[in-house]
Design a protein around this motif. Structure first.
Motif, mmCIF file in Angstrom:
data_model
loop_
_atom_site.group_PDB
_atom_site.id
_atom_site.type_symbol
_atom_site.label_atom_id
_atom_site.label_comp_id
_atom_site.label_asym_id
_atom_site.label_seq_id
_atom_site.Cartn_x
_atom_site.Cartn_y
_atom_site.Cartn_z
ATOM 1 N N SER A 254 0.813 -1.225 0.000
ATOM 2 C CA SER A 254 0.000 0.000 0.000
ATOM 3 C C SER A 254 0.847 1.275 0.000
ATOM 4 N N PHE A 255 2.145 1.168 0.266
ATOM 5 C CA PHE A 255 3.012 2.349 0.303
ATOM 6 C C PHE A 255 3.962 2.442 -0.890
ATOM 7 N N LYS A 256 3.988 1.416 -1.725
ATOM 8 C CA LYS A 256 4.909 1.431 -2.871
ATOM 9 C C LYS A 256 4.603 2.598 -3.804
ATOM 10 N N LYS A 257 5.666 3.257 -4.255
ATOM 11 C CA LYS A 257 5.624 4.394 -5.182
ATOM 12 C C LYS A 257 4.913 5.612 -4.596
ATOM 13 N N ARG A 258 4.681 5.621 -3.268
ATOM 14 C CA ARG A 258 4.031 6.772 -2.640
ATOM 15 C C ARG A 258 4.883 7.411 -1.556
ATOM 16 N N VAL A 259 6.027 6.812 -1.224
ATOM 17 C CA VAL A 259 6.858 7.319 -0.136
ATOM 18 C C VAL A 259 8.288 7.520 -0.635
ATOM 19 N N GLU A 260 8.836 8.695 -0.301
ATOM 20 C CA GLU A 260 10.227 8.976 -0.675
ATOM 21 C C GLU A 260 10.864 9.846 0.397
ATOM 22 N N LEU A 261 12.199 9.797 0.449
ATOM 23 C CA LEU A 261 12.918 10.648 1.393
ATOM 24 C C LEU A 261 12.738 12.113 1.036
ATOM 25 N N LYS A 262 12.585 12.931 2.036
ATOM 26 C CA LYS A 262 12.489 14.371 1.811
ATOM 27 C C LYS A 262 13.827 14.896 1.295
ATOM 28 N N ASP A 263 14.928 14.425 1.896
ATOM 29 C CA ASP A 263 16.278 14.813 1.491
ATOM 30 C C ASP A 263 17.078 13.546 1.206
ATOM 31 N N LYS A 264 17.284 13.258 -0.061
ATOM 32 C CA LYS A 264 17.967 12.013 -0.454
ATOM 33 C C LYS A 264 19.395 11.928 0.073
ATOM 34 N N HIS A 265 19.974 13.057 0.469
ATOM 35 C CA HIS A 265 21.338 13.073 0.989
ATOM 36 C C HIS A 265 21.358 12.981 2.517
ATOM 37 N N LEU A 266 20.191 12.949 3.145
ATOM 38 C CA LEU A 266 20.054 12.842 4.599
ATOM 39 C C LEU A 266 20.862 13.919 5.322
ATOM 40 N N LYS A 267 20.930 15.098 4.703
ATOM 41 C CA LYS A 267 21.702 16.206 5.246
ATOM 42 C C LYS A 267 21.168 16.605 6.620
ATOM 43 N N ASP A 268 22.058 16.852 7.546
ATOM 44 C CA ASP A 268 21.739 17.289 8.908
ATOM 45 C C ASP A 268 20.855 16.292 9.659
ATOM 46 N N GLY A 269 20.963 15.011 9.339
ATOM 47 C CA GLY A 269 20.206 13.981 10.048
ATOM 48 C C GLY A 269 18.720 13.974 9.742
ATOM 49 N N ASP A 270 18.338 14.610 8.627
ATOM 50 C CA ASP A 270 16.919 14.662 8.246
ATOM 51 C C ASP A 270 16.550 13.378 7.512
ATOM 52 N N VAL A 271 15.798 12.513 8.192
ATOM 53 C CA VAL A 271 15.355 11.247 7.594
ATOM 54 C C VAL A 271 13.830 11.250 7.409
ATOM 55 N N SER A 272 13.276 12.450 7.267
ATOM 56 C CA SER A 272 11.837 12.613 7.032
ATOM 57 C C SER A 272 11.466 12.016 5.683
ATOM 58 N N VAL A 273 10.220 11.566 5.565
ATOM 59 C CA VAL A 273 9.719 11.045 4.290
ATOM 60 C C VAL A 273 8.454 11.793 3.889
ATOM 61 N N ILE A 274 8.210 11.800 2.593
ATOM 62 C CA ILE A 274 6.990 12.402 2.049
ATOM 63 C C ILE A 274 6.070 11.271 1.641
ATOM 64 N N LEU A 275 4.856 11.289 2.178
ATOM 65 C CA LEU A 275 3.821 10.315 1.828
ATOM 66 C C LEU A 275 2.884 11.010 0.858
ATOM 67 N N LYS A 276 2.818 10.488 -0.372
ATOM 68 C CA LYS A 276 2.012 11.112 -1.428
ATOM 69 C C LYS A 276 0.625 10.476 -1.507
ATOM 70 N N ASN A 277 -0.311 11.249 -2.063
ATOM 71 C CA ASN A 277 -1.666 10.768 -2.318
ATOM 72 C C ASN A 277 -2.262 10.062 -1.099
ATOM 73 N N VAL A 278 -2.316 10.809 -0.001
ATOM 74 C CA VAL A 278 -2.812 10.276 1.269
ATOM 75 C C VAL A 278 -4.249 9.773 1.109
ATOM 76 N N THR A 279 -4.536 8.639 1.740
ATOM 77 C CA THR A 279 -5.891 8.084 1.769
ATOM 78 C C THR A 279 -6.340 7.945 3.219
#
Length: 166
Positions: free
Chosen positions: A60-85
């Motif tokens: 259910s999460f495939k192709k809808r979740v990605e890292l906010k910062d692909k370089h993980l700069k400053d310890g940011d491991v946040s993700v963006i969840l697209k097309n919320v249901t």
């Protein structure tokens, strides 16, 4: 690593939302795991050794979740969840591992539905007691006015003229 306080977010269906997770670290982040405790198998998002692994994701999460910062700069491991249901509501857990260490829980994020249906329901539930209270006040005021009117209309006022006193 530093744990952050739990976070509560609201998202409307169809929109994207950022599930925030950031730590203060000087070490290289090697693993990022986003989980939902109520989802039996698979991750919301899984990252290891510089790349995400969609094979470990729950379908259910495939192709809808990605890292906010692909370089993980400053310890940011946040993700963006697209097309919320509506099915995305719930608690998310962010785990992270630094080079040479095991994964640790960093923070939890609770996602709730912000759709119009929920707001209307909450407004209705909150509004009903107010309407009931106003009706009660109107009834009490109306009763008091009625009683005063009845009391005054039932009394006959008579005064003797001053020359009849005696």
């Amino acid at each position: 690593m530093q744990n952050l306080c739990p976070l509560n977010l609201t998202a409307e269906p169809g929109n994207s939302v950022t599930l925030t997770c950031q730590v203060i670290t000087k070490n290289q982040v090697t693993v990022v795991e986003w989980k939902r405790p109520d989802v039996d198998s698979g991750y919301v998002f899984f990252y290891r050794s510089g790349e995400s692994d969609p094979d470990k994701q729950h379908p259910s999460f495939k192709k809808r979740v990605e890292l906010k910062d692909k370089h993980l700069k400053d310890g940011d491991v946040s993700v963006i969840l697209k097309n919320v249901t509506i099915n995305d509501t719930g608690t998310y857990e962010c785990y992270m591992a630094e080079k040479g260490r095991s994964s640790q829980l960093i923070t939890t994020v609770t996602l709730t539905d912000g759709g119009d249906k929920d707001r209307g329901h909450v407004g209705l539930v909150a509004g009903l007691p107010v309407v009931a209270l106003l009706l009660l006040i109107a009834a009490v005021v109306g009763f008091i006015i009625y009683r005063k009117h009845e009391t005054h209309s039932g009394q006959i006022s008579y005064q003797r003229p001053a020359d009849e006193v005696g």
